[in-house]
Design a protein around this motif. Structure first.
Motif, short mmCIF file in Angstrom:
data_model
loop_
_atom_site.label_atom_id
_atom_site.label_comp_id
_atom_site.label_asym_id
_atom_site.label_seq_id
_atom_site.Cartn_x
_atom_site.Cartn_y
_atom_site.Cartn_z
N ALA A 124 0.82 -1.21 0.00
CA ALA A 124 0.00 0.00 0.00
C ALA A 124 0.86 1.26 0.00
O ALA A 124 0.39 2.34 -0.39
CB ALA A 124 -0.93 0.00 1.22
N GLN A 125 2.11 1.12 0.43
CA GLN A 125 3.03 2.26 0.44
C GLN A 125 3.77 2.42 -0.89
O GLN A 125 4.63 3.29 -1.02
CB GLN A 125 4.06 2.08 1.57
N GLY A 126 3.45 1.57 -1.85
CA GLY A 126 4.09 1.65 -3.17
C GLY A 126 5.50 1.09 -3.19
O GLY A 126 6.33 1.51 -3.99
N GLN A 127 5.77 0.09 -2.33
CA GLN A 127 7.11 -0.47 -2.22
C GLN A 127 7.11 -1.96 -2.60
O GLN A 127 6.10 -2.65 -2.44
CB GLN A 127 7.64 -0.31 -0.80
N ASN A 128 8.26 -2.41 -3.07
CA ASN A 128 8.49 -3.81 -3.40
C ASN A 128 9.68 -4.28 -2.56
O ASN A 128 10.79 -3.76 -2.72
CB ASN A 128 8.78 -3.96 -4.89
N LEU A 129 9.46 -5.24 -1.68
CA LEU A 129 10.53 -5.68 -0.80
C LEU A 129 11.69 -6.32 -1.56
O LEU A 129 12.81 -6.36 -1.03
CB LEU A 129 10.00 -6.66 0.25
N ASP A 130 11.45 -6.76 -2.77
CA ASP A 130 12.55 -7.32 -3.55
C ASP A 130 13.61 -6.26 -3.87
O ASP A 130 14.76 -6.60 -4.18
CB ASP A 130 12.03 -7.93 -4.85
N ASP A 131 13.22 -5.00 -3.79
CA ASP A 131 14.17 -3.92 -4.02
C ASP A 131 15.07 -3.68 -2.81
O ASP A 131 16.04 -2.91 -2.90
CB ASP A 131 13.43 -2.61 -4.35
N PHE A 132 14.73 -4.32 -1.69
CA PHE A 132 15.45 -4.11 -0.44
C PHE A 132 15.74 -5.47 0.20
O PHE A 132 15.09 -5.88 1.16
CB PHE A 132 14.62 -3.24 0.51
N PRO A 133 16.68 -6.23 -0.36
CA PRO A 133 16.85 -7.64 0.04
C PRO A 133 17.20 -7.83 1.51
O PRO A 133 16.76 -8.82 2.11
CB PRO A 133 17.98 -8.13 -0.87
N ASN A 134 17.98 -6.94 2.09
CA ASN A 134 18.32 -7.09 3.51
C ASN A 134 17.11 -6.84 4.39
O ASN A 134 16.86 -7.56 5.36
CB ASN A 134 19.45 -6.13 3.88
N LEU A 135 16.36 -5.82 4.04
CA LEU A 135 15.13 -5.52 4.77
C LEU A 135 14.13 -6.68 4.62
O LEU A 135 13.45 -7.05 5.58
CB LEU A 135 14.53 -4.21 4.28
N LYS A 136 14.04 -7.23 3.42
CA LYS A 136 13.11 -8.34 3.19
C LYS A 136 13.47 -9.53 4.07
O LYS A 136 12.58 -10.16 4.66
CB LYS A 136 13.13 -8.74 1.72
N ARG A 137 14.75 -9.87 4.16
CA ARG A 137 15.18 -10.97 5.01
C ARG A 137 14.81 -10.71 6.46
O ARG A 137 14.28 -11.59 7.15
CB ARG A 137 16.68 -11.17 4.85
N TRP A 138 15.08 -9.50 6.93
CA TRP A 138 14.72 -9.08 8.30
C TRP A 138 13.21 -9.16 8.52
O TRP A 138 12.74 -9.68 9.54
CB TRP A 138 15.24 -7.66 8.49
N PHE A 139 12.44 -8.64 7.57
CA PHE A 139 10.98 -8.62 7.66
C PHE A 139 10.43 -10.03 7.78
O PHE A 139 9.58 -10.31 8.64
CB PHE A 139 10.41 -7.93 6.42
N GLU A 140 10.89 -10.94 6.96
CA GLU A 140 10.38 -12.31 6.97
C GLU A 140 10.75 -13.03 8.26
O GLU A 140 9.97 -13.84 8.77
CB GLU A 140 10.89 -13.06 5.75
N ALA A 141 11.93 -12.72 8.81
CA ALA A 141 12.34 -13.34 10.08
C ALA A 141 11.43 -12.89 11.21
O ALA A 141 11.01 -13.70 12.06
CB ALA A 141 13.79 -13.00 10.39
N ILE A 142 11.09 -11.61 11.25
CA ILE A 142 10.21 -11.12 12.31
C ILE A 142 8.79 -11.61 12.09
O ILE A 142 8.10 -12.01 13.05
CB ILE A 142 10.26 -9.58 12.37
N GLN A 143 8.34 -11.61 10.87
CA GLN A 143 7.00 -12.09 10.55
C GLN A 143 6.77 -13.52 11.03
O GLN A 143 5.66 -13.88 11.42
CB GLN A 143 6.79 -12.00 9.04
#
Length: 228
Positions: A174-193
């Protein structure tokens, strides 16, 4: 026992995540911000800025009268101090965590909140405002992504810094972002999720918010056009 005055927003989720992680008994008191509950005198006694979340700690460590705290960052810091969890004791590590908590409070949350408002809720679509806040969201994602390039979490071990940031990343599409553009953040996000406490916190949100819809009147209340 903690009394949590809560609604199902990113700032509200921060506190349920901490309480679930720390396994602290708590009672949720829903504050429906679309219905104007945040303007009720009883709530304003503990949250004078008429914003959720807020807590009342009925068993403070000093053994005195209940302590109330508003502002999500202050609540996280208070609960971490109370429990000795999710905030390092050593001064260098402690301020690593606190600076990223304050980064979220001062930048990530407010800017992404403006993104949400102009992209989703504003009655008039203003391209300049939408573009401004989508770009600022991307910049802030990039700051966190760079931070996470050589570490698992924002400040050493999992801490209130991560708990503060995570709920604001959840609505990334909804914020207009693609987590694939931020691989380190994506890894962090999935670990917390994947953390059980986080999943329990979001399940509580679904229970509280199961029958809620955002009407036009609710939007007026939420965004301060009608204080009731």
């Amino acid at each position: 026992m903690i009394d949590l005055y809560y609604w199902t927003t990113p700032n509200g989720h921060k506190i349920t995540i901490f309480l679930e992680e720390a396994e602290i008994p708590y009672t949720i008191h829903p504050i429906n911000i679309g219905e104007g509950d945040q303007f009720q005198p009883e709530f304003l006694k503990i949250s004078p800025n008429n914003r959720i979340p807020a807590i009342a700690d009925n068993e403070p460590v000093d053994g005195g009268e209940p302590i109330s705290v508003f502002e999500s960052g202050a609540i996280l810091e208070y609960l971490a101090e109370k429990t000795g969890k999710l905030l390092p004791l050593e001064i260098r590590d402690r301020y690593e965590a606190l600076q990223w908590l304050y980064w979220q409070m001062g930048g990530l949350g407010p800017m992404l909140g403006q993104n949400h408002h102009f992209s989703k809720y504003a009655p008039e679509k203003i391209p300049y405002a939408i573009e401004r806040y989508v770009k600022e969201t991307s910049r802030l994602y990039g700051v966190l992504d760079k931070r996470l390039a050589d570490r698992e979490y924002a400040a050493g071990d999992y801490s209130i810094a991560d708990i503060a940031c995570y709920p604001w990343i959840v609505p990334y599409e909804a914020q207009g972002q693609n987590l694939d553009d931020f691989p380190n953040l994506k890894r962090w996000f999935e670990a917390i999720q994947a953390r059980p406490a986080v999943q329990r916190a979001y399940a509580k949100a679904q229970e509280v918010n199961s029958n809620n819809t955002m009407s036009n009147e609710a939007k007026k209340v939420l965004f301060g056009q009608d204080k009731r």
